[in-house]
Motif scaffolding. Sequence first.
Motif, PDB file in Angstrom:
ATOM      1  N   GLY A 157     -18.355  98.539  43.510  1.00  0.00           N
ATOM      2  CA  GLY A 157     -19.455  98.355  42.547  1.00  0.00           C
ATOM      3  C   GLY A 157     -20.637  99.239  42.864  1.00  0.00           C
ATOM      4  O   GLY A 157     -21.046  99.349  44.034  1.00  0.00           O
ATOM      5  N   ALA A 158     -21.169  99.872  41.829  1.00  0.00           N
ATOM      6  CA  ALA A 158     -22.348 100.729  42.004  1.00  0.00           C
ATOM      7  C   ALA A 158     -23.346 100.484  40.880  1.00  0.00           C
ATOM      8  O   ALA A 158     -24.073 101.391  40.468  1.00  0.00           O
ATOM      9  CB  ALA A 158     -21.931 102.195  42.065  1.00  0.00           C
ATOM     10  N   GLY A 159     -23.376  99.246  40.367  1.00  0.00           N
ATOM     11  CA  GLY A 159     -24.410  98.852  39.397  1.00  0.00           C
ATOM     12  C   GLY A 159     -25.658  98.446  40.161  1.00  0.00           C
ATOM     13  O   GLY A 159     -25.878  98.894  41.299  1.00  0.00           O
ATOM     14  N   GLY A 160     -26.466  97.585  39.581  1.00  0.00           N
ATOM     15  CA  GLY A 160     -27.717  97.166  40.227  1.00  0.00           C
ATOM     16  C   GLY A 160     -27.455  96.499  41.563  1.00  0.00           C
ATOM     17  O   GLY A 160     -28.035  96.877  42.600  1.00  0.00           O
ATOM     18  N   ALA A 161     -26.548  95.524  41.583  1.00  0.00           N
ATOM     19  CA  ALA A 161     -26.264  94.790  42.822  1.00  0.00           C
ATOM     20  C   ALA A 161     -25.592  95.708  43.838  1.00  0.00           C
ATOM     21  O   ALA A 161     -25.888  95.639  45.042  1.00  0.00           O
ATOM     22  CB  ALA A 161     -25.371  93.586  42.521  1.00  0.00           C
ATOM     23  N   GLY A 162     -24.692  96.571  43.369  1.00  0.00           N
ATOM     24  CA  GLY A 162     -23.968  97.485  44.258  1.00  0.00           C
ATOM     25  C   GLY A 162     -24.906  98.475  44.922  1.00  0.00           C
ATOM     26  O   GLY A 162     -24.801  98.729  46.132  1.00  0.00           O
ATOM     27  N   ASN A 181     -16.153 102.646  42.412  1.00  0.00           N
ATOM     28  CA  ASN A 181     -16.713 102.120  41.168  1.00  0.00           C
ATOM     29  C   ASN A 181     -15.925 102.691  39.991  1.00  0.00           C
ATOM     30  O   ASN A 181     -15.445 103.821  40.051  1.00  0.00           O
ATOM     31  CB  ASN A 181     -18.192 102.525  41.049  1.00  0.00           C
ATOM     32  CG  ASN A 181     -18.912 101.713  39.993  1.00  0.00           C
ATOM     33  OD1 ASN A 181     -18.814 100.489  39.993  1.00  0.00           O
ATOM     34  ND2 ASN A 181     -19.616 102.370  39.088  1.00  0.00           N
ATOM     35  N   ARG A 182     -15.806 101.863  38.931  1.00  0.00           N
ATOM     36  CA  ARG A 182     -15.098 102.340  37.729  1.00  0.00           C
ATOM     37  C   ARG A 182     -15.715 103.651  37.254  1.00  0.00           C
ATOM     38  O   ARG A 182     -15.007 104.619  36.991  1.00  0.00           O
ATOM     39  CB  ARG A 182     -15.186 101.270  36.634  1.00  0.00           C
ATOM     40  CG  ARG A 182     -14.624 101.710  35.302  1.00  0.00           C
ATOM     41  CD  ARG A 182     -14.742 100.633  34.263  1.00  0.00           C
ATOM     42  NE  ARG A 182     -16.130 100.203  34.067  1.00  0.00           N
ATOM     43  CZ  ARG A 182     -16.502  99.263  33.214  1.00  0.00           C
ATOM     44  NH1 ARG A 182     -15.587  98.642  32.482  1.00  0.00           N
ATOM     45  NH2 ARG A 182     -17.764  98.932  33.082  1.00  0.00           N
ATOM     46  N   THR A 183     -17.036 103.679  37.133  1.00  0.00           N
ATOM     47  CA  THR A 183     -17.722 104.902  36.710  1.00  0.00           C
ATOM     48  C   THR A 183     -18.083 105.688  37.964  1.00  0.00           C
ATOM     49  O   THR A 183     -19.041 105.360  38.673  1.00  0.00           O
ATOM     50  CB  THR A 183     -18.997 104.550  35.904  1.00  0.00           C
ATOM     51  OG1 THR A 183     -18.649 103.587  34.916  1.00  0.00           O
ATOM     52  CG2 THR A 183     -19.600 105.774  35.247  1.00  0.00           C
ATOM     53  N   LYS A 186     -21.645 106.944  38.915  1.00  0.00           N
ATOM     54  CA  LYS A 186     -22.642 106.021  39.463  1.00  0.00           C
ATOM     55  C   LYS A 186     -22.471 105.878  40.974  1.00  0.00           C
ATOM     56  O   LYS A 186     -23.454 105.810  41.720  1.00  0.00           O
ATOM     57  CB  LYS A 186     -22.537 104.655  38.765  1.00  0.00           C
ATOM     58  CG  LYS A 186     -23.330 104.648  37.450  1.00  0.00           C
ATOM     59  CD  LYS A 186     -22.907 103.576  36.504  1.00  0.00           C
ATOM     60  CE  LYS A 186     -23.469 102.217  36.783  1.00  0.00           C
ATOM     61  NZ  LYS A 186     -23.058 101.241  35.737  1.00  0.00           N
ATOM     62  N   ALA A 218     -19.323  93.907  44.802  1.00  0.00           N
ATOM     63  CA  ALA A 218     -20.625  93.824  44.132  1.00  0.00           C
ATOM     64  C   ALA A 218     -20.462  94.128  42.643  1.00  0.00           C
ATOM     65  O   ALA A 218     -21.432  94.412  41.956  1.00  0.00           O
ATOM     66  CB  ALA A 218     -21.606  94.796  44.769  1.00  0.00           C
ATOM     67  N   THR A 219     -19.211  94.080  42.152  1.00  0.00           N
ATOM     68  CA  THR A 219     -19.014  94.208  40.703  1.00  0.00           C
ATOM     69  C   THR A 219     -19.092  92.808  40.096  1.00  0.00           C
ATOM     70  O   THR A 219     -19.130  91.799  40.804  1.00  0.00           O
ATOM     71  CB  THR A 219     -17.634  94.809  40.343  1.00  0.00           C
ATOM     72  OG1 THR A 219     -16.632  93.799  40.500  1.00  0.00           O
ATOM     73  CG2 THR A 219     -17.283  96.014  41.195  1.00  0.00           C
ATOM     74  N   SER A 220     -19.095  92.761  38.772  1.00  0.00           N
ATOM     75  CA  SER A 220     -19.120  91.457  38.103  1.00  0.00           C
ATOM     76  C   SER A 220     -17.713  90.928  37.860  1.00  0.00           C
ATOM     77  O   SER A 220     -17.553  89.866  37.264  1.00  0.00           O
ATOM     78  CB  SER A 220     -19.893  91.581  36.787  1.00  0.00           C
ATOM     79  OG  SER A 220     -19.385  92.670  36.046  1.00  0.00           O
ATOM     80  N   LEU A 221     -16.693  91.651  38.337  1.00  0.00           N
ATOM     81  CA  LEU A 221     -15.306  91.223  38.090  1.00  0.00           C
ATOM     82  C   LEU A 221     -14.942  90.032  38.972  1.00  0.00           C
ATOM     83  O   LEU A 221     -15.034  90.106  40.197  1.00  0.00           O
ATOM     84  CB  LEU A 221     -14.344  92.383  38.345  1.00  0.00           C
ATOM     85  CG  LEU A 221     -14.481  93.559  37.374  1.00  0.00           C
ATOM     86  CD1 LEU A 221     -13.522  94.682  37.750  1.00  0.00           C
ATOM     87  CD2 LEU A 221     -14.245  93.124  35.936  1.00  0.00           C
TER      88      LEU A 221
HETATM   89  P1  ATR Z   1     -25.340  94.005  38.372  1.00  0.00           P
HETATM   90  O1  ATR Z   1     -26.825  94.118  38.214  1.00  0.00           O
HETATM   91  O2  ATR Z   1     -24.836  92.596  38.473  1.00  0.00           O
HETATM   92  O3  ATR Z   1     -24.822  94.880  39.441  1.00  0.00           O
HETATM   93  P2  ATR Z   1     -24.411  95.992  36.512  1.00  0.00           P
HETATM   94  O4  ATR Z   1     -25.492  96.922  36.964  1.00  0.00           O
HETATM   95  O5  ATR Z   1     -24.084  95.908  35.066  1.00  0.00           O
HETATM   96  O6  ATR Z   1     -24.723  94.513  36.966  1.00  0.00           O
HETATM   97  O7  ATR Z   1     -23.093  96.380  37.349  1.00  0.00           O
HETATM   98  C1  ATR Z   1     -21.856  95.774  37.113  1.00  0.00           C
HETATM   99  C2  ATR Z   1     -20.838  96.354  38.071  1.00  0.00           C
HETATM  100  O8  ATR Z   1     -19.536  95.804  37.739  1.00  0.00           O
HETATM  101  C3  ATR Z   1     -20.674  97.858  37.950  1.00  0.00           C
HETATM  102  O9  ATR Z   1     -20.248  98.370  39.199  1.00  0.00           O
HETATM  103  C4  ATR Z   1     -19.574  97.964  36.895  1.00  0.00           C
HETATM  104  O10 ATR Z   1     -18.878  99.195  36.905  1.00  0.00           O
HETATM  105  P3  ATR Z   1     -19.440 100.443  36.032  1.00  0.00           P
HETATM  106  O11 ATR Z   1     -20.579 100.982  36.835  1.00  0.00           O
HETATM  107  O12 ATR Z   1     -18.295 101.356  35.931  1.00  0.00           O
HETATM  108  O13 ATR Z   1     -19.884  99.858  34.719  1.00  0.00           O
HETATM  109  C5  ATR Z   1     -18.653  96.850  37.331  1.00  0.00           C
HETATM  110  N1  ATR Z   1     -17.814  96.396  36.225  1.00  0.00           N
HETATM  111  C6  ATR Z   1     -18.170  95.590  35.206  1.00  0.00           C
HETATM  112  N2  ATR Z   1     -17.135  95.396  34.363  1.00  0.00           N
HETATM  113  C7  ATR Z   1     -16.082  96.112  34.856  1.00  0.00           C
HETATM  114  C8  ATR Z   1     -14.729  96.320  34.458  1.00  0.00           C
HETATM  115  N3  ATR Z   1     -14.219  95.752  33.373  1.00  0.00           N
HETATM  116  N4  ATR Z   1     -13.947  97.115  35.230  1.00  0.00           N
HETATM  117  C9  ATR Z   1     -14.430  97.704  36.340  1.00  0.00           C
HETATM  118  N5  ATR Z   1     -15.716  97.542  36.785  1.00  0.00           N
HETATM  119  C10 ATR Z   1     -16.517  96.772  36.047  1.00  0.00           C
END
Ligand code: ATR
Length: 306
Positions: A157-162, A181-183, A186, A218-221
């Motif tokens: 995970g590399a979103g906000g929490a990641g 991370n999926r993306t 990031k 740290a992803t939402s999965l």
């Molecule tokens: P938060 O603040 O909780 O971290 P966020 O910034 O939206 O929320 O980050 C969500 C994380 O979960 C990201 O790492 C996201 O991957 P992307 O950066 O590729 O979006 C990951 N995530 C959410 N849904 C996903 C999915 N269906 N498959 C893979 N990764 C997913």
Amino acid sequence: MSELFAQSIDARTRYCAVYGYPVKHSASPAMQNAGLAVLGLNWRYVAFEVHPDNLRAALNGAKVMGFVGLNLTVPHKVLAVDMVDCLDSSARAWGAVNTVVFEGRSKDGAWRPLREFTELPRELRSCGFNTDAEAITRAIEEDLQVQLRGAKVLLLGAGGAGRTAALRLAAEQVSELCLVNRTMAKAAAVAEEIRTRHPGVKLTIGYPGGSVELLVNATSLGLKPEDPSPLDQNLFPVHRAGAVYDMIYRPAETPLLKSARAAGCRTANGIGMLLYQGAKALELWTGQPAPVSAMRQALEKNVYAA
Ligand code: ATR
């Protein structure tokens, strides 16, 4: 605890609160009131639904009414950075405020936390802190008995929490951080930020070969039952991690944690992060060590009670 609640609120009762929008789901009142009860303080911790448009007015309201402190939750943490009167380095470092400590100017001219005053001083100010980031690493170290310094870590995970977790882990001087991370872009951006701020940490994008001391989701999965696993076990079988931390705490055991436990890994969910950010906030307000086990018990009861 029942003793304190038997004692009614009176004119000397002091207040702390959490502001959120929404806020009704918050477990903080249960956790913090349990902590206050153990400390024997005639304080209460309440929750207010505050619209973001009213955050400035609500912060000012708590200040002039002599609240001891506040917690801020979604969506207020970033907004409050520009609204509090001063920022602690923790809030500056993370660009977010989750805890406010109100201070008063004492006769000698020094600013002191409001707990130290019996009469409300004329001059008051709000100070913004961040106790969230530190809670991530404290939870991992205490709940999983992992020594982060020098550890090899796989972070999903590399979103906000990641991003926050990655920066915190790097600040703890892990030896190597593998970011997945999926993306990809990031993960690359987070890696770049760490290279600049923590050049001693080795960075890899993608799954590592060999084993790691710690895997963090740290992803939402895992929040929803139909979610795919955040970990591709074809590329990294979970048994190659000594310990697995899932930042999700509801459900209590995500499919990732379940498979990790079955594979013999030490596991913990994200409830400790909630606990330790709250414990640190309570310590800032009261100046006393937080009664962590009573707070954990109240938190778990609130979150997991059917
Ligand atoms: P938060 O603040 O909780 O971290 P966020 O910034 O939206 O929320 O980050 C969500 C994380 O979960 C990201 O790492 C996201 O991957 P992307 O950066 O590729 O979006 C990951 N995530 C959410 N849904 C996903 C999915 N269906 N498959 C893979 N990764 C997913």
